[in-house]
Write an enzyme that holds these catalytic residues in place. Structure first.
Site, PDB file in Angstrom:
ATOM      1  N   CYS A  96       0.424  -1.115   0.001  1.00  0.00           N
ATOM      2  CA  CYS A  96       0.016   0.460   0.134  1.00  0.00           C
ATOM      3  C   CYS A  96       1.236   1.421  -0.516  1.00  0.00           C
ATOM      4  O   CYS A  96       1.602   1.718  -0.832  1.00  0.00           O
ATOM      5  CB  CYS A  96      -0.427   0.091   0.908  1.00  0.00           C
ATOM      6  SG  CYS A  96      -2.373   0.680   0.993  1.00  0.00           S
ATOM      7  N   HIS A 207      -3.732  -5.191  -0.029  1.00  0.00           N
ATOM      8  CA  HIS A 207      -3.400  -4.925   0.626  1.00  0.00           C
ATOM      9  C   HIS A 207      -3.394  -7.179   0.621  1.00  0.00           C
ATOM     10  O   HIS A 207      -4.593  -7.099   1.096  1.00  0.00           O
ATOM     11  CB  HIS A 207      -3.824  -4.809   2.229  1.00  0.00           C
ATOM     12  CG  HIS A 207      -3.588  -3.345   2.198  1.00  0.00           C
ATOM     13  ND1 HIS A 207      -3.358  -2.697   3.079  1.00  0.00           N
ATOM     14  CD2 HIS A 207      -4.267  -1.773   1.948  1.00  0.00           C
ATOM     15  CE1 HIS A 207      -3.068  -1.117   3.214  1.00  0.00           C
ATOM     16  NE2 HIS A 207      -3.423  -1.090   2.851  1.00  0.00           N
ATOM     17  N   GLU A 209      -2.376  -8.835   2.722  1.00  0.00           N
ATOM     18  CA  GLU A 209      -3.094  -9.485   4.545  1.00  0.00           C
ATOM     19  C   GLU A 209      -4.777  -9.199   4.259  1.00  0.00           C
ATOM     20  O   GLU A 209      -4.646  -9.928   5.565  1.00  0.00           O
ATOM     21  CB  GLU A 209      -2.107  -8.578   4.856  1.00  0.00           C
ATOM     22  CG  GLU A 209      -2.994  -7.261   5.904  1.00  0.00           C
ATOM     23  CD  GLU A 209      -2.276  -6.294   4.414  1.00  0.00           C
ATOM     24  OE1 GLU A 209      -2.551  -5.301   4.810  1.00  0.00           O
ATOM     25  OE2 GLU A 209      -1.490  -6.830   3.614  1.00  0.00           O
TER      26      GLU A 209
END
Length: 226
Positions: A96, A207, A209
């Protein structure tokens, strides 16, 4: 992906890869830590430069404004750590705003801030009718991508209003003796850089994650390069 479950690797000969998530006051640190641990990495969240230099892989997260992230990164000697790792061919993954600060400059709210300068390019407002760009989106990886291996047509989670809309490195043949960067694109209003693979330096605008099994597979692919 096998039977809908992310393949968990992250080890060689039974030894887990050591990954540092750089803590410089910005980023989804615990989310990144959990996602990397899920795919088998030995993860440490720290601002310690020695640990960041010594790890098998370094993850640079980032959330918020470009200039503020750069201030935080400089406070922990982040640009030097990133530069030293790359000089030795040691992998770094930006996420990001952690991807955005790898470029030369960021222009937000009229403030032109200097980035790490690992890649030429300017982070600027996306040209889209709705901002921020928030939610799931597909990407267009290049042929031969390692990060996106096995991830054709998958969706990833984005949250941003700024991005890099032009990537010139390797487009003019100036670095023809080297493998040109592999650039992944996405669209929201217009086209922007969603990922870069450039030797030891990789990055994603989205992202991983927060991207479920697709993000886990991408992190596994990255771990396998360490």
């Amino acid at each position: 992906m096998r039977d809908g479950t992310a393949v968990l690797v992250g080890t060689v000969a039974g030894v887990k890869k050591k990954v540092v998530v750089l803590d410089y006051g910005s980023g989804n640190l615990r989310s990144a830590e959990r996602a990397l641990a899920r795919v088998g990495a030995d993860v440490t969240v720290t601002a310690d430069s020695a640990a960041a230099l010594d790890a098998d892989g370094l993850v640079v997260p980032g959330v918020g404004a470009f200039a503020a992230c750069m201030d935080g990164l400089r406070a922990v000697d982040g640009p030097r750590v990133i530069g030293r790792r790359l000089a030795g061919g040691r992998p770094v993954l930006g996420v990001c705003v952690g991807m955005q600060i790898l470029f030369e400059r960021g222009v937000e709210h009229g403030h032109d801030a200097e980035g790490c300068g690992e890649w030429p390019g300017v982070v600027e407002p996306l040209q889209a009718p709705v901002l921020p760009h928030m939610g799931w989106n597909t990407v267009q990886p290049p042929e031969g991508s390692v990060l996106f291996d096995g991830l054709a047509d998958e969706r990833f989670y984005f949250v941003h209003s700024y991005g890099v809309r032009e990537f010139t490195l390797g487009q003019d043949g100036a670095d023809s003796a080297l493998r040109p960067p592999r650039v992944t694109w996405a669209e929201h209003g217009d086209r922007f850089v969603a990922g870069v693979e450039n030797g030891a330096l990789s990055a994603t605008q989205f992202h991983p994650e927060k991207s479920g099994d697709a993000g886990a597979r991408l992190l596994t692919n990255w771990l396998n390069t360490l």
